[in-house]
Design a protein around this motif. Structure first.
Motif, PDB file in Angstrom:
ATOM      1  N   ASN A 135      61.264  59.254  18.321  1.00  0.00           N
ATOM      2  CA  ASN A 135      61.364  60.604  17.740  1.00  0.00           C
ATOM      3  C   ASN A 135      60.456  61.610  18.457  1.00  0.00           C
ATOM      4  O   ASN A 135      60.278  62.702  17.997  1.00  0.00           O
ATOM      5  CB  ASN A 135      61.102  60.561  16.219  1.00  0.00           C
ATOM      6  N   SER A 141      57.122  61.397  19.275  1.00  0.00           N
ATOM      7  CA  SER A 141      55.671  61.393  19.084  1.00  0.00           C
ATOM      8  C   SER A 141      55.044  60.360  20.020  1.00  0.00           C
ATOM      9  O   SER A 141      55.687  59.394  20.425  1.00  0.00           O
ATOM     10  CB  SER A 141      55.320  61.092  17.625  1.00  0.00           C
ATOM     11  N   GLU A 201      53.436  57.693  20.472  1.00  0.00           N
ATOM     12  CA  GLU A 201      53.031  56.453  19.822  1.00  0.00           C
ATOM     13  C   GLU A 201      53.753  55.296  20.499  1.00  0.00           C
ATOM     14  O   GLU A 201      54.902  55.438  20.902  1.00  0.00           O
ATOM     15  CB  GLU A 201      53.405  56.471  18.338  1.00  0.00           C
TER      16      GLU A 201
HETATM   17  C1  NAG Z   1      58.163  59.124  13.995  1.00  0.00           C
HETATM   18  O1  NAG Z   1      58.176  57.767  13.568  1.00  0.00           O
HETATM   19  C2  NAG Z   1      56.888  57.266  13.119  1.00  0.00           C
HETATM   20  C3  NAG Z   1      57.123  55.773  12.783  1.00  0.00           C
HETATM   21  O2  NAG Z   1      57.776  55.113  13.747  1.00  0.00           O
HETATM   22  C4  NAG Z   1      56.486  58.076  11.959  1.00  0.00           C
HETATM   23  O3  NAG Z   1      55.262  57.614  11.506  1.00  0.00           O
HETATM   24  C5  NAG Z   1      56.406  59.545  12.328  1.00  0.00           C
HETATM   25  O4  NAG Z   1      56.046  60.348  11.250  1.00  0.00           O
HETATM   26  C6  NAG Z   1      57.699  60.031  12.860  1.00  0.00           C
HETATM   27  N1  NAG Z   1      57.530  61.387  13.389  1.00  0.00           N
HETATM   28  C7  NAG Z   1      58.433  62.376  13.261  1.00  0.00           C
HETATM   29  C8  NAG Z   1      58.114  63.733  13.886  1.00  0.00           C
HETATM   30  O5  NAG Z   1      59.507  62.189  12.701  1.00  0.00           O
END
Ligand code: NAG
Ligand code: NAG
Ligand code: NAG
Ligand code: NAG
Ligand code: NAG
Length: 809
Positions: A574, A576, A578
């Protein structure tokens, strides 16, 4: 004559009266007459009166006969006995009768008884008993030689007491050439002698004339008396002075000192005494001006300088000199003396600028007349021969004209107002005198401006460095041009050149103040979009015709730290930053867990990213390479280590105000599975093996590279010592002011190869964290060697980096 006749007539009359009386007294008394000479002796018988009277002499005594006349009785006596008349005493006719011609002495005789009176007349007859005599023996006469013939000089008359014919009858003069005697009757018997000049005297031939004057009486024989006459001939001023020379002329230098003798005149005079003494004076018509200039010594005849003689005032003088003697009636002679004045070079030449145009356009052709100059000198001849010159001026020259002593000053070459705007032309006039005199005159010629210079920009081309994100509408930089001309011709206007082939995308965003060259940016620039662009500015002056110049302006946009680092990995689906890494628990220390990759759109320090661990569950377990972002294990995992670890990595750029981003890596420690392990071990082994296998390879390559590098360095050092010109070969930027020798130095700290902006020298230290004016040169080597890259790092780059890093270390 009249007197003579009168005398004769009187005598006759006296006789007539006497006869008449005689007749009258006849009878009663008789007139008896006797005549005797004068000066008879005593007792001389005069006459016998008794007899003559007819009286008896014997009766005389008794009758009483005597003389009764009173006065003269003493002269005569009568003898009473015989009646004879005798002389008694001296009878001097001159005494008794003085000068009367008939000297009668009347006696009265008386006979008393009876009374008878008888008159007796005795005539005393003159005897020439005196000689004429002069009152003085000698007479001096002074007669001027100028006396005219006929001049009369009275002489003293001679005297002769004798009367009648015995008196002076004539005067005689001794024989001579010049004089005669003239006698003038003055009354009775008086004769005045006069000396008459018959012929002019000349003192120069005879100074003294001696004459003898004789007076002669009429006696028989005649008697005479003499007188000496001395005639002194008086000198008369009859010779006039005579100048010894016919012509007197002299030459004299002008400015001769006072007292200089000009000439001496000389005149002589044959006369004697004062009449021969000559003195000199100026003639009557010598004016006061000349008398102020010259003096004449009256005695010596020297003409002496008395005033300042100026040839330029008068070139010659004609002075009338008069020579006079000091005679009673002075005689004079005139002579004119000519004095010619000789010119001396005492006047400096004069320079006259007759027509002069003080301003001359700078585009005037060579030969343009600037001024007409005339020279003149008041002196004469060579002293007035003037030459005019410009001693050391090359921009102008003098052209002699057809007329003497007139020159025209013309331009000799093209003039340039911007070079010399004012010419001080020194003209030197020199005459040909000996010694020569000179004068100089300076004229100022102003060169007037012509629009012959285009505006010039202070720099060409211009390079500006402009920070991005500038405020729109604000001035960003300025250009300036100057024009070497004057006034209008130097009034510069600026405009942005729209037809110079520049990208209108950029030029349209710029504006320029036409008066001061200030450039305004209408929009904000973005380094990440445009790094540099060029445009042209046109500077135009206001002259006629208009002249203009354009300049190329290169604008470099300077980066600002306006972009945060961007994490490339780990990146979740998505978007981010991570990621999750799974590693087997049995990996050794130094195992590469993950690599954080990031980049920054900015450049330089703004794009230089540094990694740090912001959050980590166990500090002993993981290490993060500051520069590469590699996360490695620090030690093998133990049983006690947790299975999941969270690492938050901060990626920070080195901008002044740094921007950062974070990435989260979750590490899951898993039990080693065969396949899983195999692949993992393979990877790690491969890593290890690779390390081992390549270790020798690296050593080999390292040695080769070292050798190569040494040769390169030696080569570079040699080249640098030869010339520094190679900089341009490596760096094309002309504003670069360093040398390659310096620029290739690596820094152990950042290992960056940087181009430093115009205000910085390469030698100055750049502190990490400052990005002022730095640009990153996209250099292959730097990119290869630098652990930090502004671009996404590919594996290939990494490989190479590894090799070079070893070799450099
Ligand atoms: C993207 O996914 C992570 C978990 O995989 C989640 O914690 C995070 O909030 C999500 N971010 C968005 C911008 O949707
Ligand atoms: C003037 O001339 C006379 C006659 O020649 C001469 O005897 C006399 O010396 C001269 N005087 C001077 C002052 O020269
Ligand atoms: C001419 O000479 C004078 C003195 O020698 C000097 O001061 C002056 O500058 C010279 N002028 C030129 C145009 O050479
Ligand atoms: C700008 O200057 C160059 C050379 O200085 C000249 O060739 C060019 O024509 C000029 N351009 C304009 C638009 O004046
Ligand atoms: C960088 O930071 C310092 C202080 O932190 C500041 O004085 C300086 O003006 C900054 N420079 C730029 C280019 O922002």
């Amino acid at each position: 004559m009249g007197h003579k006749r009168l005398g004769a007539w009187r005598e006759r009359w006296q006789r007539l009266v006497f006869v008449a009386l005689l007749l009258f007294f006849k009878g009663s008394f008789a007139q008896i007459r006797y005549s005797i000479s004068e000066e008879m002796k005593d007792g001389t018988v005069v006459g016998n009166i008794a007899k003559d009277l007819g009286t008896d002499p014997r009766t005389l005594k008794e009758r009483g006969f005597r003389i009764v006349s009173s006065s003269r009785d003493s002269l005569f006596q009568i003898d009473q006995n015989d009646g004879i008349l005798y002389v008694k005493g001296k009878i001097d006719r001159e005494e008794i009768c003085e000068r009367s011609s008939v000297c009668l002495i009347n006696l009265k005789t008386v006979l008393e008884n009876p009374l008878e009176i008888h008159y007796v007349a005795v005539e005393v007859v003159d005897v020439n008993d005196h000689a004429p005599s002069f009152p003085e023996r000698e007479k001096r006469l002074e007669i001027s030689e100028s006396a005219m013939p006929g001049a009369r000089y009275q002489l003293p008359a001679a005297r002769d007491p004798d009367g009648g014919t015995n008196s002076i009858q004539m005067y005689k003069l001794s024989t001579n050439d010049h004089f005669r005697i003239d006698v003038k009757e003055r009354g009775e018997d008086r004769k005045m002698p006069f000396l008459i000049l018959q012929k002019s005297l000349d003192r120069e031939s005879k100074k003294i004339h001696k004459l003898l004057l004789t007076a002669v009486d009429g006696g028989r024989p005649p008697k005479s008396g003499t007188m000496e006459i001395t005639v002194d001939v008086l000198d008369v001023n009859d010779n006039m002075p005579v100048f010894t020379k016919d012509v007197y002329s002299a030459t004299l230098n002008e400015n001769s000192p006072l007292g200089t003798t000009v000439i001496q005149v000389n005149a002589t005079d044959l006369d004697n005494g004062p009449s021969g003494e000559v003195f000199y004076t100026f003639g009557n018509d010598v004016d006061s001006k000349m008398r102020k200039l010259f003096d004449l010594d009256p005695i010596t005849g020297k003409i002496i300088v008395k005033g300042n003689l100026d040839f330029e005032e008068q070139k010659s003088y004609e002075i009338d000199i008069q020579a006079s003697d000091r005679g009673p009636v002075p005689l004079t002679a005139d002579k004119s003396v000519t004095i010619k004045i000789i010119d001396v070079n005492d006047n400096v030449p004069e320079i006259d600028v007759t027509s002069f145009s003080s301003a001359i356009a700078e585009d005037s052709r060579p030969g343009t007349t600037v001024a007409l100059i005339s020279v003149h000198d008041l002196d004469d001849g060579q002293n007035a021969k003037v030459s005019l010159s410009l001693p050391n001026d090359t921009a102008f020259k003098l052209m002699p004209s057809t007329q003497d002593n007139i020159y025209s000053l013309v331009t000799n070459s093209l003039l340039d107002r911007e070079d010399v705007y004012e010419h001080d032309i020194v003209m030197v006039a020199k005459d040909a005198g000996e010694p020569s005199l000179s004068s100089h005159k300076t004229i100022k010629v102003i060169v007037s401006d012509v629009n012959d210079n285009s505006p010039e920009f202070l720099l060409t081309p211009y390079t500006f460095y402009l920070a991005e994100n500038n405020i729109p509408g604000k001035s960003v930089f300025s250009v300036s041009a100057f024009d070497r001309d004057l006034n209008e011709n130097a009034l510069v206007n600026y405009q942005i050149c729209r037809d110079c082939g520049d990208d209108s995308k950029h030029t349209s965003t710029l504006n320029i103040n036409s008066e001061n060259g200030m450039v305004y940016a209408l929009k904000s620039f973005d380094f990440e979009t445009v790094k540099s662009f060029q445009f042209h500015v046109l500077a135009t002056d206001s002259g006629t015709p208009v002249r203009s110049t354009n300049v190329t302006i290169t604008v470099f946009i300077l980066d600002q730290n306006d972009n945060s680092p961007l994490i490339l990995s780990p990146l979740s689906s998505n978007g981010s930053a991570e990621g999750v890494e799974e590693i087997p628990r049995n990996v050794n220390a130094g195992h590469l867990v993950a690599k954080v990759r990031a980049y920054d759109l900015d450049v330089g320090y703004n794009g230089w990213l540094l990694f740090s661990l912001q959050e980590v569950s166990d500090h002993t377990l993981f290490s993060l390479d500051r520069y590469t972002g590699q996360i490695r294990t620090l030690r093998p995992f133990t049983e006690t280590d947790e299975a999941q670890h969270k690492l938050v990595i901060l990626v920070k750029d080195n901008g002044n105000v740094s921007l950062s981003a974070t990435a989260t890596v979750l590490v899951n420690v898993v039990e080693p599975k065969e396949a899983f392990a195999a692949s993992d071990v393979k990877g790690s082994l491969k890593d290890e093996d690779e390390n081992n296998v390549t270790f020798y390879l690296v050593i080999t390559l390292g040695s080769v590279s070292t050798l190569f590098l040494i040769s390169i360095i030696v080569l570079i050092v040699m080249q640098c010592s030869k010339s520094t010109d190679y900089s341009s070969k490596y760096l094309q930027d002309p504003t670069y002011d360093g040398t390659l020798c310096h620029s290739i130095q690596y820094r152990s700290g950042d290992k960056r190869y940087m181009l430093v902006g115009p205000r910085m020298s390469i030698g100055s230290t750049i502190v990490p964290g400052s990005n002022g004016n730095t640009l990153v040169v996209p250099d292959r080597r730097s990119r290869a060697s630098g652990e930090v890259s502004t671009l996404p790092i590919t594996d290939t780059y990494t490989e190479t980096r590894e090799f070079l890093r070893v070799s450099i270390l």
